[in-house]
Design an enzyme around this catalytic site. Structure first.
Site, short mmCIF file in Angstrom:
data_model
loop_
_atom_site.label_atom_id
_atom_site.label_comp_id
_atom_site.label_asym_id
_atom_site.label_seq_id
_atom_site.Cartn_x
_atom_site.Cartn_y
_atom_site.Cartn_z
N LYS A 95 0.84 -1.20 0.00
CA LYS A 95 0.00 0.00 0.00
C LYS A 95 0.87 1.25 0.00
CE LYS A 95 -3.92 -2.07 2.37
NZ LYS A 95 -4.79 -2.03 3.55
N HIS A 102 -8.13 -13.85 0.81
CA HIS A 102 -7.56 -13.08 1.92
C HIS A 102 -7.38 -13.94 3.17
CE1 HIS A 102 -6.34 -9.17 3.39
NE2 HIS A 102 -7.05 -9.33 4.48
N HIS A 122 2.31 -4.25 7.29
CA HIS A 122 1.39 -3.40 8.03
C HIS A 122 2.08 -2.10 8.42
CE1 HIS A 122 -1.27 -7.00 9.45
NE2 HIS A 122 -1.64 -6.53 8.28
#
Length: 354
Positions: free
Chosen positions: A234, A303, A329
């Protein structure tokens, strides 16, 4: 009028449809005493009634309404825009894969630097949005799917109810799943090599489906007994994951030989035409392998493989920072959910009283 939860074989469009319906209902229910130009609101409602093609349109429509004086709509649209970006990035195949833990992960990532008041607005928006879907979806048989999202305990906002734990496979089930990948009767030899490689990469490294589908040939290099895989997470943040070469060498070599010569963006995984695979396709393959091998979970999507990897990694390493780094994360609190699966610590509680 009610609609099927997943009326298209396309997660982003399904999610956008429900956001469009939700915002439409909010435009009709918010106080409009400050609205200066009612025609602007009428135009916005018409656009939503006939459907929009992308999330940016929803953002522009809400901006149009806000400029016309409907201030309250901004409370809902900003969290929904971020939610759309987050959920579409995860590579889900169905809205049914969205659960409480996934939404708490979203809140942790996107509200960590925000005020408590804004955090509460984000939480309220998610509750309203999924509550709206609960009431408005209906299949051909007249049944509805209920998310039952509560979000009573996340971040700094505490409530009476604890976190819901994500679905995952235990170690025995993971071995069955891996054996099932090797024995699954894929229709064609080339598809078998590609799909086995793809699923093994996800379960052995815990990378997201979208990260796997975006891998390029240059991102995978052999280093002795290991493959090093450069992943873009991300926010385009890079990280490196490793996998033992023996676990994927045969499938990797076979797929490289079968892979089309002209491939979009030099992607590792593609279809017969060299185009990128869809995330929905991957989740369907995962579900087929799971069901064929008698593994049934509340969430059967791809997932769930990531949750299984993270759970086993923490159980074996007891290193939460390692889990955070492996999964990419941004916040350690997002990884903390996997400490709830520590059976050894739970066993220690049984020794308190003989």
């Amino acid at each position: 009028m009610r609609y099927p939860l997943d009326f298209k074989d396309d997660f982003p469009n399904n999610l956008l449809f429900w956001m469009e319906r939700f915002i439409y209902s909010k435009l009709n229910s918010l106080s409009n005493h400050q609205v200066r130009d009612k025609k602007e609101i009428v135009n916005a409602l018409n656009k939503l009634r006939y459907g929009i093609a992308e999330i940016k349109e929803l953002q522009e429509i809400c901006k149009q309404c806000r400029n016309a004086g409907l201030i309250g709509i901004n409370t809902y649209v900003q969290p929904l825009i971020k939610l759309y970006e987050h959920l579409t990035y995860l590579g889900l195949a169905s809205l049914k894969e969205v659960d409480e833990e996934m939404l708490k992960e979203f809140l942790t990532i996107y509200t960590s630097a925000l005020s408590d008041a804004t955090k509460k607005n984000y939480r309220m928006t998610l509750l309203n949005f999924f509550g709206f879907i609960d009431k408005q979806n209906e299949d051909d048989e007249g049944s509805s799917y209920n998310f039952r999202i509560e979000l009573k305990n996340w971040g700094g906002l505490r409530g009476k109810s604890g976190q819901k734990l994500p679905s995952y496979m235990n170690e025995n089930e993971v071995h069955r799943f891996l054996n099932g990948i090797n024995s699954f009767p894929f229709k064609h030899e080339d598809l078998g090599a590609r799909n086995r490689l793809l699923l093994k990469l996800i379960i052995y490294t815990g990378i997201r489906v979208s990260e796997a589908l975006n891998l390029k040939i240059k991102d995978i290099t052999l280093d002795g007994e290991f493959f090093l895989i450069q992943v873009r997470g991300k926010g385009n943040k890079p990280r490196v994951v490793m996998i033992k070469a023996k676990n994927i060498s045969c499938d990797f070599s076979a797929w490289i030989n079968f892979r089309p010569t002209e491939v979009q963006d030099e992607l590792v995984f593609c279809n017969h035409k060299g185009k990128k695979l869809t995330q929905a396709y991957v989740s369907r393959i995962v579900e087929q392998v799971l069901l064929t091998n008698g593994i049934r979970k509340e969430k059967n999507g791809a997932h769930m493989l990531r949750h299984s990897f993270a759970t086993l990694l923490y159980q074996k390493s007891q290193d939460l920072v390692l889990v955070q780094e492996a999964l990419g994360h941004a916040n350690l609190n997002t990884s903390r959910i996997y400490t709830h699966f520590d059976k050894q610590k739970l066993k220690n509680t049984t020794e308190i009283m003989n």
